[in-house]
Design an enzyme around this catalytic site. Structure first.
Site, PDB file in Angstrom:
ATOM      1  N   CYS A 292      -4.039  14.229  -9.002  1.00 47.35           N
ATOM      2  CA  CYS A 292      -4.940  14.278  -7.829  1.00 47.35           C
ATOM      3  C   CYS A 292      -5.271  15.697  -7.404  1.00 47.35           C
ATOM      4  CB  CYS A 292      -4.316  13.523  -6.667  1.00 47.35           C
ATOM      5  SG  CYS A 292      -3.973  11.824  -7.102  1.00 47.35           S
TER       6      CYS A 292
ATOM      7  N   HIS B 266      -7.821  15.225  -0.174  1.00 48.09           N
ATOM      8  CA  HIS B 266      -7.688  14.180  -1.189  1.00 48.09           C
ATOM      9  C   HIS B 266      -7.583  12.838  -0.472  1.00 48.09           C
ATOM     10  CE1 HIS B 266      -6.440  11.815  -4.505  1.00 48.09           C
ATOM     11  NE2 HIS B 266      -5.189  11.695  -4.101  1.00 48.09           N
TER      12      HIS B 266
ATOM     13  N   ASN C  99      -8.838   5.659  -3.913  1.00 49.52           N
ATOM     14  CA  ASN C  99      -8.319   6.885  -4.523  1.00 49.52           C
ATOM     15  C   ASN C  99      -8.862   6.994  -5.950  1.00 49.52           C
ATOM     16  OD1 ASN C  99      -6.807   8.950  -5.612  1.00 49.52           O
ATOM     17  ND2 ASN C  99      -4.832   8.174  -4.883  1.00 49.52           N
TER      18      ASN C  99
HETATM   19  O1  UT7 Z   1      -2.859  10.078  -4.935  1.00 49.57           O
HETATM   20  C1  UT7 Z   1      -1.604  10.165  -5.512  1.00 49.57           C
HETATM   21  C2  UT7 Z   1      -0.533  10.251  -4.508  1.00 49.57           C
HETATM   22  N1  UT7 Z   1      -0.266   8.954  -3.960  1.00 49.57           N
HETATM   23  C3  UT7 Z   1      -0.175   8.774  -2.656  1.00 49.57           C
HETATM   24  O2  UT7 Z   1      -0.372   9.688  -1.883  1.00 49.57           O
HETATM   25  C4  UT7 Z   1       0.274   7.423  -2.165  1.00 49.57           C
HETATM   26  C5  UT7 Z   1       1.391   7.575  -1.165  1.00 49.57           C
HETATM   27  N2  UT7 Z   1       1.926   6.303  -0.710  1.00 49.57           N
HETATM   28  C6  UT7 Z   1       1.225   5.474   0.114  1.00 49.57           C
HETATM   29  O3  UT7 Z   1       0.075   5.739   0.419  1.00 49.57           O
HETATM   30  C7  UT7 Z   1       1.925   4.264   0.687  1.00 49.57           C
HETATM   31  O4  UT7 Z   1       3.309   4.380   0.447  1.00 49.57           O
HETATM   32  C8  UT7 Z   1       1.411   2.923   0.089  1.00 49.57           C
HETATM   33  C9  UT7 Z   1       0.012   2.654   0.568  1.00 49.57           C
HETATM   34  C10 UT7 Z   1       1.479   2.949  -1.416  1.00 49.57           C
HETATM   35  C11 UT7 Z   1       2.306   1.772   0.618  1.00 49.57           C
HETATM   36  O5  UT7 Z   1       2.307   1.779   2.041  1.00 49.57           O
HETATM   37  P1  UT7 Z   1       3.696   1.722   2.824  1.00 49.57           P
HETATM   38  O6  UT7 Z   1       3.379   1.716   4.264  1.00 49.57           O
HETATM   39  O7  UT7 Z   1       4.551   2.853   2.317  1.00 49.57           O
HETATM   40  O8  UT7 Z   1       4.246   0.332   2.417  1.00 49.57           O
HETATM   41  P2  UT7 Z   1       5.660  -0.022   1.737  1.00 49.57           P
HETATM   42  O9  UT7 Z   1       5.663   0.341   0.309  1.00 49.57           O
HETATM   43  O10 UT7 Z   1       6.753   0.504   2.616  1.00 49.57           O
HETATM   44  O11 UT7 Z   1       5.653  -1.602   1.867  1.00 49.57           O
HETATM   45  C12 UT7 Z   1       5.720  -2.246   3.149  1.00 49.57           C
HETATM   46  C13 UT7 Z   1       5.660  -3.751   2.941  1.00 49.57           C
HETATM   47  C14 UT7 Z   1       6.605  -4.254   1.872  1.00 49.57           C
HETATM   48  O12 UT7 Z   1       7.083  -5.522   2.266  1.00 49.57           O
HETATM   49  P3  UT7 Z   1       8.520  -5.686   2.937  1.00 49.57           P
HETATM   50  O13 UT7 Z   1       9.508  -5.139   1.941  1.00 49.57           O
HETATM   51  O14 UT7 Z   1       8.486  -4.874   4.198  1.00 49.57           O
HETATM   52  O15 UT7 Z   1       8.618  -7.160   3.164  1.00 49.57           O
HETATM   53  C15 UT7 Z   1       5.715  -4.426   0.661  1.00 49.57           C
HETATM   54  O16 UT7 Z   1       6.204  -5.386  -0.235  1.00 49.57           O
HETATM   55  O17 UT7 Z   1       4.339  -4.105   2.497  1.00 49.57           O
HETATM   56  C16 UT7 Z   1       4.433  -4.874   1.289  1.00 49.57           C
HETATM   57  N3  UT7 Z   1       3.271  -4.603   0.493  1.00 49.57           N
HETATM   58  C17 UT7 Z   1       2.115  -5.282   0.648  1.00 49.57           C
HETATM   59  N4  UT7 Z   1       1.751  -6.296   1.463  1.00 49.57           N
HETATM   60  C18 UT7 Z   1       0.493  -6.744   1.369  1.00 49.57           C
HETATM   61  C19 UT7 Z   1       3.112  -3.669  -0.489  1.00 49.57           C
HETATM   62  N5  UT7 Z   1       1.871  -3.739  -0.983  1.00 49.57           N
HETATM   63  C20 UT7 Z   1       1.222  -4.729  -0.295  1.00 49.57           C
HETATM   64  C21 UT7 Z   1      -0.084  -5.262  -0.341  1.00 49.57           C
HETATM   65  N6  UT7 Z   1      -0.398  -6.250   0.509  1.00 49.57           N
HETATM   66  N7  UT7 Z   1      -1.007  -4.776  -1.194  1.00 49.57           N
END
Ligand code: UT7
Length: 332
Positions: free
Chosen positions: A116, A256, A286
């Protein structure tokens, strides 16, 4: 003799026609528009459909448009750098393929991969060629067909990414405009949180790697988020401090586009109001190396000669950094 700077004299973007909405994604994996909008800020993303079309197709469309828009003949280009994590093939470089597709013949071209942060790294690299005085017209193109490495059965990654490309033309000037400063950093130990497991020389493709779904993006989202949110904000603030730029001196932040929450935190850390933060994540998601040029292209009409623009990125590697770009022309 006055110092030569590299200025952006044109920008063009390309996104494929197919729109993959949050609604359609919710029919493919267990997700909702509400979750994706709240946690990431993406409404839809573009997907390149069609047999045999790779990142070179996206990149060539952006470069063709750039040449046409700036009235530049392919023969005038002396260097083309392509940044991508989704090259058409391991070799030759996608840059070589794009050059062939658009008729660039009097140049050399190569690929760079800094995920990125790729566009920023390539912009600085290309500007150094221009600053040497030997290169008059140089193109940097960021192109990623992320849909080729996204696992559409994995709800934690498939909503995040889209396909697209953006290209800029760089030319020399002795005026105080263009790519004026940069801060770049890398921490390769971050690779464990964001990578593709197979298909490289460590683990070449095999039946086993395909069966294990190892040719897709692997991301530990929360870990990446923690690094991204602090490092992208710090690097954007650091380049302002290094160059004595106050929030009122900055016309725009072009971040980004990975997550709206990371973007908001970066703007806050810089002390700039939200109207100065350029955002188009809701439309394209992204697109990895293409987010920054696509965002400048989307907002090009707002830009005025002399605007101080801070570009900031964080991504796979980990790689991150910021660039101070002084805009060179009044866009129409
Ligand atoms: O460009 C390259 C660099 N990459 C980035 O900068 C990405 C950085 N990371 C992020 O942007 C975020 O971590 C994500 C968008 C990938 C995820 O968001 P988050 O707020 O960190 O969510 P999480 O991984 O902590 O998941 C929270 C909950 C989980 O459920 P439980 O364990 O709390 O029951 C996940 O299973 O959300 C669930 N979850 C979803 N629910 C509905 C994960 N993906 C989804 C989804 N829809 N698509």
């Amino acid at each position: 003799m006055s110092k030569i700077h590299a200025v952006v004299t044109g920008i063009h973007g390309y996104v494929p026609e197919y729109v993959l909405t949050n609604h359609e994604l919710s029919t493919m994996v267990d997700t909702t528009d509400e979750w994706i909008m709240q946690r990431v800020g993406i409404k839809e993303r573009r997907i390149l459909k069609g047999e045999g079309l790779g990142s070179s197709f996206l990149g060539a469309e952006a470069v063709r448009g750039l040449l046409e828009k700036t009235g530049t003949s392919p023969d005038e280009i002396s260097l083309l750098i392509c940044t991508t994590v989704t090259p058409d093939m391991a070799f030759p470089a996608t840059a070589n393929i794009i050059s062939d597709m658009v008729g660039i013949k009097n140049a050399f071209s190569f690929d760079m991969n800094a995920a990125c942060s790729g566009f920023l790294y390539a912009l600085r690299t290309a500007s150094m060629y221009v600053e040497s005085g030997d290169f008059k017209k140089v193109i940097v193109v960021g192109a990623d067909k992320m849909s080729s490495i996204v696992d559409y059965t994995d709800r934690t990654t498939c909503p995040l990414f889209g396909d697209g490309a953006g290209a800029v033309l760089l030319e020399p000037t002795t005026e105080e405009y263009g790519v004026l400063d940069h801060i770049f950093q890398v921490d390769g130990s971050g690779r464990k949180f964001l990578h593709m497991k197979a298909g490289g020389s460590v683990k070449p493709a095999s039946h086993e790697t395909v069966d294990a779904r190892e040719h897709f993006i692997y991301q530990e989202g929360q870990a990446v988020f923690k690094f991204a949110v602090s490092n992208m904000a710090d690097t954007a603030a650091a380049i302002m401090e290094k160059n004595n730029l106050n929030p009122e001196d900055v016309a725009y932040l072009v971040p980004h586009q990975a997550n709206l929450r990371i973007i908001d935190a970066t703007g806050r850390r810089m002390g700039i109001p939200s109207e100065k933060v350029l955002i188009n994540i809701e439309k394209y998601g992204n697109t990895t190396t293409a987010t920054i040029p696509l965002c400048i292209w989307d907002f090009e009409k707002r830009l005025k000669k002399g605007d101080n623009i801070i570009l900031a990125a964080f991504g796979g590697g980990f790689t991150w950094g910021s660039v101070w770009l002084k805009w060179f022309y009044d866009s129409k």
